[in-house]
Design a protein around this motif. Structure first.
Motif, short mmCIF file in Angstrom:
data_model
loop_
_atom_site.label_atom_id
_atom_site.label_comp_id
_atom_site.label_asym_id
_atom_site.label_seq_id
_atom_site.Cartn_x
_atom_site.Cartn_y
_atom_site.Cartn_z
N ARG A 166 0.82 -1.21 0.00
CA ARG A 166 0.00 0.00 0.00
C ARG A 166 0.85 1.26 0.00
O ARG A 166 0.57 2.22 -0.73
N GLU A 167 1.88 1.29 0.82
CA GLU A 167 2.64 2.50 1.03
C GLU A 167 3.78 2.72 0.04
O GLU A 167 4.15 3.85 -0.26
N ALA A 168 4.35 1.64 -0.48
CA ALA A 168 5.53 1.77 -1.34
C ALA A 168 5.34 2.73 -2.51
O ALA A 168 6.24 3.52 -2.81
N PRO A 169 4.19 2.69 -3.22
CA PRO A 169 4.05 3.59 -4.37
C PRO A 169 3.58 5.00 -4.02
O PRO A 169 3.36 5.82 -4.93
N SER A 170 3.43 5.29 -2.75
CA SER A 170 2.87 6.59 -2.35
C SER A 170 3.88 7.73 -2.52
O SER A 170 5.09 7.52 -2.68
N ALA A 171 3.37 8.94 -2.45
CA ALA A 171 4.22 10.13 -2.56
C ALA A 171 5.24 10.17 -1.43
O ALA A 171 6.37 10.65 -1.61
N ARG A 172 4.85 9.67 -0.26
CA ARG A 172 5.75 9.71 0.91
C ARG A 172 6.98 8.85 0.71
O ARG A 172 8.06 9.18 1.20
N TRP A 173 6.83 7.75 -0.03
CA TRP A 173 7.96 6.82 -0.20
C TRP A 173 8.48 6.86 -1.65
O TRP A 173 9.54 7.41 -1.89
N ALA A 174 7.77 6.28 -2.59
CA ALA A 174 8.26 6.30 -3.97
C ALA A 174 8.43 7.72 -4.47
O ALA A 174 9.40 8.03 -5.18
N GLY A 175 7.50 8.59 -4.10
CA GLY A 175 7.60 9.97 -4.52
C GLY A 175 8.83 10.68 -4.00
O GLY A 175 9.28 11.66 -4.59
N VAL A 180 10.63 0.78 -0.92
CA VAL A 180 10.24 0.06 0.29
C VAL A 180 9.86 -1.36 -0.10
O VAL A 180 8.99 -1.56 -0.96
N ASN A 181 10.52 -2.35 0.50
CA ASN A 181 10.27 -3.75 0.20
C ASN A 181 10.40 -4.59 1.46
O ASN A 181 10.98 -4.16 2.46
N ALA A 182 9.86 -5.81 1.38
CA ALA A 182 9.95 -6.74 2.50
C ALA A 182 10.54 -8.07 2.03
O ALA A 182 10.48 -8.40 0.85
N VAL A 183 11.09 -8.80 2.98
CA VAL A 183 11.56 -10.16 2.73
C VAL A 183 10.78 -11.10 3.63
O VAL A 183 10.59 -10.82 4.83
N ALA A 184 10.28 -12.20 3.06
CA ALA A 184 9.54 -13.19 3.83
C ALA A 184 10.40 -14.45 3.98
O ALA A 184 10.54 -15.21 3.02
N PRO A 185 10.97 -14.67 5.15
CA PRO A 185 11.80 -15.86 5.35
C PRO A 185 10.94 -17.11 5.51
O PRO A 185 9.76 -17.05 5.84
N CYS A 238 12.96 -1.88 -7.60
CA CYS A 238 12.17 -2.90 -6.89
C CYS A 238 11.44 -2.21 -5.75
O CYS A 238 12.06 -1.64 -4.85
N ALA A 239 10.11 -2.22 -5.79
CA ALA A 239 9.33 -1.49 -4.80
C ALA A 239 8.01 -2.20 -4.50
O ALA A 239 7.37 -2.74 -5.39
N GLY A 240 7.63 -2.22 -3.23
CA GLY A 240 6.35 -2.76 -2.82
C GLY A 240 6.29 -4.27 -2.76
O GLY A 240 5.22 -4.84 -2.58
N GLN A 241 7.42 -4.93 -2.90
CA GLN A 241 7.44 -6.38 -2.98
C GLN A 241 7.66 -7.06 -1.62
O GLN A 241 8.39 -6.54 -0.78
N THR A 242 7.06 -8.21 -1.45
CA THR A 242 7.47 -9.14 -0.41
C THR A 242 8.15 -10.29 -1.13
O THR A 242 7.49 -11.05 -1.86
N ILE A 243 9.44 -10.39 -0.96
CA ILE A 243 10.22 -11.41 -1.66
C ILE A 243 10.38 -12.61 -0.76
O ILE A 243 10.89 -12.51 0.36
#
Length: 279
Positions: A166-175, A180-185, A238-243
């Motif tokens: 939700r937040e990664a593409p926003s003006a606050r972050w991508a803008g 902003v990305n996450a890793v899922a172990p 790379c943005a908004g992903q949970t890898i």
């Protein structure tokens, strides 16, 4: 080029390994945890998050190149939801001005394979609504029910992965030029999992929920290195992903088709064409 990193949860587990790798290669690391780090902060409270962010920013000289948020809990108690979600999101929001001053700011977080397990929607919704009071009340009721107590953790991780999207593409972050990305172990061998993996029963249960055909249980460095790449200058898009860095667990559980959710919208459009191709 040396960069300045803030790493939460830096006293143990994935956070500690991440901080060690960064320090060894010459980066400046400001660790945040309850003790034995540069910033002693309690991320379970709003006041603690703000104070920790302010101190980390001060130590960094007002500019931070990257934040890696690793702090988290897995105990079946309300504090798990609080730390795993608000301890990441509110801390990152407080760090955003310092990140925005960097020439190449980056953020990565630790989610979990558990985000794909069953969750309680009411808790996920309260977290995503940034309603800490409601989230705590729901998690408290869940903790009192043996059937739901262990669902607090996956609910918190589902929420954090959704927050990232939700937040990664926003003006606050991508803008502001901040990926902003996450890793899922998958199952990581850390102090958090020591007791669970100590018995055959615990290992069998764990492997049933998180099957890892590639190399089995993983060390924390496998996650740390990916978190570090996501916060490197090289990651420009790379943005908004949970890898999912999980030994193949995501693929085993979800199969080879993660695209068909959108097929219904195009089925009628291409039905006639498809029928012609089959003649």
């Amino acid at each position: 080029m040396s960069r300045t990193y803030v790493v939460t949860g830096a006293a143990s587990g994935i956070g500690r390994t991440t901080a060690q790798i960064l320090t060894a290669r010459g980066d400046t690391v400001i660790g945040v945890d309850l003790r034995d780090v540069e910033v002693s902060g309690d991320l379970s409270t709003p006041e603690g998050r703000v104070a920790a962010a302010e101190e980390a920013t001060r130590l960094a000289g007002a500019t931070v190149d990257a934040v890696i948020a690793c702090a988290g809990l897995s105990i079946p108690k309300p504090i798990t939801a609080t730390v795993n979600y608000f301890g990441m999101t509110e801390f990152l929001e407080a760090m955003q001005p310092a990140l925005a001053r960097s020439e190449a700011p980056r953020v990565s977080l630790v989610s979990s394979m558990a985000s794909m397990q069953p969750v309680v929607p009411a808790l996920v919704d309260a977290l995503l609504a940034d309603d800490e009071i409601a989230a705590h009340e729901i998690a408290t009721r869940m903790a009192e029910d043996a059937r739901l107590a262990n669902v607090i953790y996956p609910s918190s991780k589902r929420a954090i992965s959704r927050w990232v999207r939700r937040e990664a593409p926003s003006a606050r972050w991508a803008g502001a030029g901040i990926p902003v990305n996450a890793v899922a172990p998958g199952t990581v061998v850390t102090p958090m999992t020591t007791d669970l993996l100590a018995s055959e029963t615990g290992r069998t249960m764990t492997d049933a929920y998180v099957p890892m055909p590639l190399n089995g249980h993983q060390g924390p460095e496998s996650i740390a290195n990916l978190l570090i790449w996501l916060t490197s200058v090289e990651n420009s898009h790379c943005a908004g992903q949970t890898i999912y860095c999980d030994g193949g667990a995501d693929v085993v559980l979800r199969g080879d088709d993660v695209w068909s959710w959108n097929d219904e919208t195009t089925r009628e459009t291409f039905a006639e064409i498809g029928a012609g191709l089959r003649r």
